[in-house]
Structures are given as structure tokens and as C-alpha cells.
Design a protein around this motif. Sequence first.
Motif, PDB file in Angstrom:
ATOM      1  N   ASN A 633       0.822  -1.217   0.000  1.00  0.00           N
ATOM      2  CA  ASN A 633       0.000   0.000   0.000  1.00  0.00           C
ATOM      3  C   ASN A 633       0.852   1.261   0.000  1.00  0.00           C
ATOM      4  N   PHE A 634       2.026   1.214   0.617  1.00  0.00           N
ATOM      5  CA  PHE A 634       2.924   2.363   0.559  1.00  0.00           C
ATOM      6  C   PHE A 634       3.462   2.584  -0.855  1.00  0.00           C
ATOM      7  N   ILE A 635       3.617   1.499  -1.618  1.00  0.00           N
ATOM      8  CA  ILE A 635       4.077   1.633  -3.007  1.00  0.00           C
ATOM      9  C   ILE A 635       3.048   2.407  -3.827  1.00  0.00           C
ATOM     10  N   VAL A 636       1.752   2.178  -3.547  1.00  0.00           N
ATOM     11  CA  VAL A 636       0.708   2.938  -4.238  1.00  0.00           C
ATOM     12  C   VAL A 636       0.880   4.434  -3.974  1.00  0.00           C
ATOM     13  N   LEU A 637       1.229   4.784  -2.738  1.00  0.00           N
ATOM     14  CA  LEU A 637       1.429   6.193  -2.402  1.00  0.00           C
ATOM     15  C   LEU A 637       2.554   6.790  -3.233  1.00  0.00           C
ATOM     16  N   ILE A 638       3.633   6.055  -3.372  1.00  0.00           N
ATOM     17  CA  ILE A 638       4.786   6.563  -4.111  1.00  0.00           C
ATOM     18  C   ILE A 638       4.408   6.832  -5.561  1.00  0.00           C
ATOM     19  N   VAL A 639       3.707   5.885  -6.157  1.00  0.00           N
ATOM     20  CA  VAL A 639       3.330   6.045  -7.562  1.00  0.00           C
ATOM     21  C   VAL A 639       2.316   7.180  -7.723  1.00  0.00           C
ATOM     22  N   ALA A 640       1.310   7.214  -6.832  1.00  0.00           N
ATOM     23  CA  ALA A 640       0.250   8.222  -6.961  1.00  0.00           C
ATOM     24  C   ALA A 640       0.777   9.637  -6.763  1.00  0.00           C
TER      25      ALA A 640
END
Length: 702
Positions: A633-640
Amino acid sequence: TTRIQGKERRTKGRKEVCGYPLSIFFIVVNEFCERFSYYGMRAVLVLYFKYFLRWDDDLATSIYHTFVAFCYLTPILGAIVADSWLGKFKTIIYLSIVYAIGQVAMAVSAIHDITDTDRDGTPDNMTFHVVMSMVGLFLIALGTGGIKPCVAAFGGDQFGDHQERQRRTFFSVFYLCINGGSLLSTIITPILRAQECGIYSQQKCYSLAFGVPAALMLVALVVFIVGSGMYYKAEPQGNIMLDVCKCIWFAIKNRNRHRRKQYSKKEHWMDWAEEKYDKLLIAQIKMVLKVLFLYIPLPMFWTLFDQKGSRWTLQATNMDGNFGALIIQPDQMQTVNPILILTLVPIMDNLIYPLIQKCGLNFTPLRRMTVGMLLAAIAFVCAALVQIQIDTTLPTFPSASQSQMKLLNMALLMLTLFLHRFKSFLDLQASNEFLTFNEETINVSIGNPPVTKLITLAKEKLSEVLYSICRVNVEMKEYMFQLSDHYFFVHVRFVNGMKKTVNISTPAANFGLISSLSYSNYSLFKNGKTVFTIQSGSQACDFSRDFGFGSSYTFFIPSTLVFGESCHQSITAAEDIKPNSVHMALQIPQYFFITAGEVMFSVTGLEFSYSQAPSNMKAVLQAGWLFTVAIGNFIVLIVAELAKIPKQWAEYLLFACLLLAVCVIFSFMAYFYTYIDPMEIEAQFKKKDDEDEKDLKNKKRS
């Protein structure tokens, strides 16, 4: 042994129903209510961010995944607190209270009133709503994550060794309650959210959608407390995770201290802990580290999987949810996941896997997980294809260097726009689409001889120019209805071209009196057929129109309107925004592939972790598994937040490609992995310890 015997004495005298401890019924009901509370709140969360707090898609997605990530980080804290200090029972009680307070805070954060709401139903005092919701989400993450590792284990503690069969049945019912609570809440809370409440009817009822989960969490807490006198409550025995961390830290320090010495070579770096820790513990840690190494690529799967509650839900807001007799809300599409889980798990276990085995293929757990990753990547390719189709139907919004304008002519004279092109509009007409300009000003002329007006345009804004009967009276206004919920409502207004005042009403709303050569504000309607009544004095006529999701219309009443049954033929309409035309059923394939991937990846991964973990370290691997969900879920933050990809379909393809790359890496890691039998390895060490102890006794005797 003493602890197990003590448990047997304490559990034998307890009340039983059909061979099951009566206490587990309270635990099962508690879990059902808690899962209903969590998934019900989470189902509508991203829409609450976008349509109530008015955040953009990227910010709503980022906060959503931050919350989910914390929900999967806090189980480590809950396990340490329960095993080291409070015990499972007190941990569940205290954190459930925190959990319930958080749910209540979320419900309060969505309450609005006449002093806190502007004309379109948007809360004015955003600071209060944002602060309350963030506090609520933090408390919920702490509560749901903290009790996650405790409830199932606490239920298992209620059974004695003579109830092994009942214990297995309990865990099956327990996980059925998880999926049942998830399924029902994902159906119900979007329906509650879709209700109209508050001072302004156009405001969706997020307070009710959060309030019911809050009530269910309070019920879960009360039910659990009621059964207090029936529980077997094991005392905290120390936390194995802390022991593992201490042992690893000692091995690292000891190795660094002896690194420069020539004799400082060991077969494995964990062997440096032998000076202080038992060899069996070190061997168990080696087995755990071997599995945790395989976990490194796994977060990318969860990066894709958890977006069904954020990006996919936002995608559904631009789609048509009319299934005939059934209208599906965007957040209700998430119910496809638990429905498919309940369907696919028995099909996989009883049909697909046995069939593959009969074909002579060795479909190992790690190979299943690899296929699960591939299916998740395919799901996002499907999502990208759906998004491409959606993008062809959406209006084009202005960039930072552009302006967009819509012309509405109420002057009963020819209106002409001069700017690199010639456009004319007769009286009571509007441009069917927004006109895009790179210039800061434009000239608009009206009548013959023409009267020209200079219009200043606002960058990145949707505006409209309204010409009234007075030639020199030009009004500019922002296209405010674009700020409202695009999917949930239809926007309708009327322009009165008659020389007398008219009243327009429907069973659901009243536009009020519209004076001659004037227009009404936008009113909000639900999709479907709406009948309008136009009345002027004693004359009246009806006309009807079918509206699609997310559409917007301006209706023009001509000066030549003849009241009667055929009046609808004289009324013309300008479609300001086209209705959603891509059907929500197109999301079903992506949900099918992501759920099939979940069954092959998640269910198999948990089974693999359990089989490869030492008997006393299964909780350590469970914590490691949950940690991969948080990292995903933290990876989603990085991409978004960092990638800022302008096209959503391109972002979907990026995630699919990243998962494919990770899948290749994982397949190589899995190829070189050697399956072990932890019980056999532990037995060898115990046997060796017994032999060493026997030799030591013999030496003492001699």
C-alpha cells in the motif's frame, strides 16, 4: 507441559453446546460484527474523500492506502502487547474500545448542518471534518490492526486437546464470518451512503454509512464483554517476535565484532549467536529468514490488489451502473470480490488443483503464487482497456494554459463568436460542447448592427457566458455543477424564452418561478425517467426525459410554446455533459482475474508460510506476511504522489508491468527454493540435545 495441563483443567469444566465451548459463539459474533464494521466503512471511504472532503483522485487514493497500510502494520504492535504484557483478552477489550471511538469519530466527521454547508451541499468548515476523519482513521487502524492477531488465536485457546476436530471447524466458521461480514457490509453501506440526508437533499448520507459500522463495532464490543466469564484467558508468556529480533541483533553485532579476524568464518551468519542463544532457536530463525527472503517481492501483488477499493471504485464513478431492475453503486462493485472468493475457493480446491495434478503437473505452492501474480497483472491490463474506453466518453477539461467556455444565448438575437473561426448561435441556443481557448480574452458580438463585448477567460476554469435581452448585459459565471458528485446525480436547469413567468416542478423538486428570458439554477435528480410540469397561470403541460448517470442538461422553453399534450416537441435541450455510457459490467473481468489471483496467491501463500514455519514461529511469519501488505500500500502512495501519470490507463499498465517484472524475479527465487519439514529439523536438534545431555550425565557419573 504445566501450562497445557493447566489449560486442560480450566477448559474441561466449561459449558459446551454440541461439543463446542459456549464461549466461541461470542467470539464468532464479535468477529462478524467487527469485519462488517471495518469493510463497511472502508467500502465508501474513497468516495467520502472525493465527494465530501472534495479531494482529488490522487490525494483520495494516497490517504486511502496510507490508512490500509497502517491497518497492516499495527498487528505487529498488537501481537507484542498481547503476548508480552496484557494478554489476548485485555488487548482485544482495550483496542476494541479505541476502535469503536474511531468509528464514532468517522461518523461525526461526516455530519453537516445548515451552518456548516454552502449552497451545493459542500461543508464549509473543512478543517473540522478533515481533522475528525484523520483522528478516526488513526484510531480504527490502531484498533483493527491491534486485535487482528489476537481474536483468532483467542478463539483457538478456548478448545482443549480433546477438541481438535471442533477447533478445525471453528476456524472454518471464523473465516466464513470474515467473508460474510465483508460481503454484507459492502452491499449495505453503499446503499446507506446513497440515501439523501441533511439540510440539502443533494448531500449523500456518509454519516449514516459510517454510523452503522460504528454501531456494529459497539455491538461487537458488548457481545465480547458479555462472554467474559466463559473464556479461558491464557496469561502472557512472552513474545517470540522479540526473542527473534534480539537473537538476530546479537548475531549481527557479534559478527561485526569478529569480522577482521581470520578465524571469524561461519557457515551461516546467524551462527554468530551461538555464544548466547540455543542452537534450536537459531535453526528455527534460519528457517524463518529463508521464507522471509521469499517475501521480498510479494508487496507488489498487494500494490495492485488493494486498488480495487480506491482506483477501481473511482473508475466505476464514470460508468453506467444500470443493470435493469438493479442499480449498482460504484462502491458496491467491490462485492464482486467476496462473492467470487466464496465461489472460487471450493472450485480451486476440489476441481482445478486435482485436475492439474492428474495431468502430471507439479503445481507447487510457489508456482501457484507465481500464477496468482500473473492473473493480477492481467486484471490491471483489463482495467487499462476499460479506462481507455471510458476516456473516449469523458469531456476534455482545460489544461493549465487553457480556458473553456460555453455560450448561452438568451438575447433573441444572433450571437456570433469571432476567433480564428466563425460560430453563430440563434436565440435560445447554447454551444453543445465547451469551446477551448489558449487566449486570455475573446470578442463576442450580438445583433445587427453588432455590439461587441470583450470577455476575459479564466485559466483552468470551465465558464459560461450568458447574454440576456439587454445587449450590453453579459454575465460570466463558473460552471459550478462540475464540482458536485458527477456519478450520483443528474444536473438539470431551464431557460425561459417566453414573455411571461413560468413555474416548473417535478414530484421530487420544484424549480420555482422563472421570469421571462431568465434561467433557473441547476437542480439535482437521480438517473432514470423524470416528468416535468411546466405551468403558466392556468395553463400547464408535462414532458418527460430519461437521464443517464452523471449527465447534465439545459432545457430551452421557446417563446412559441403551445401548452398541451404536444408541448414537449417544442422544448429543446443542450447536453452540457453526456451521461456515462460505458457499462459497469465491463469491470467484472478485472475483478475475476484479481480475485482468482488472490485465491492462488494469498490463500496458497498463507498455507505455504504455515507449512514452512517452525511450530513456535508461525506468528512471526504471519506478521511478516501482513507487513508485505502494508509495504504494498505504501508503493501505491509513491506512484500516486510522485509519478503523476496524466492518463489513468497508463498508470494501470505501469502497475501491470511492474508486477510482471517482480513475477519473473519471484519465479527465479522460487526455482532455487528447497522445501523443508520444520518438524523434522526440530526433531533432529531435540534428539541431538537429548544425546548431548545423556553424554554429559554419563561423563559426570564416570
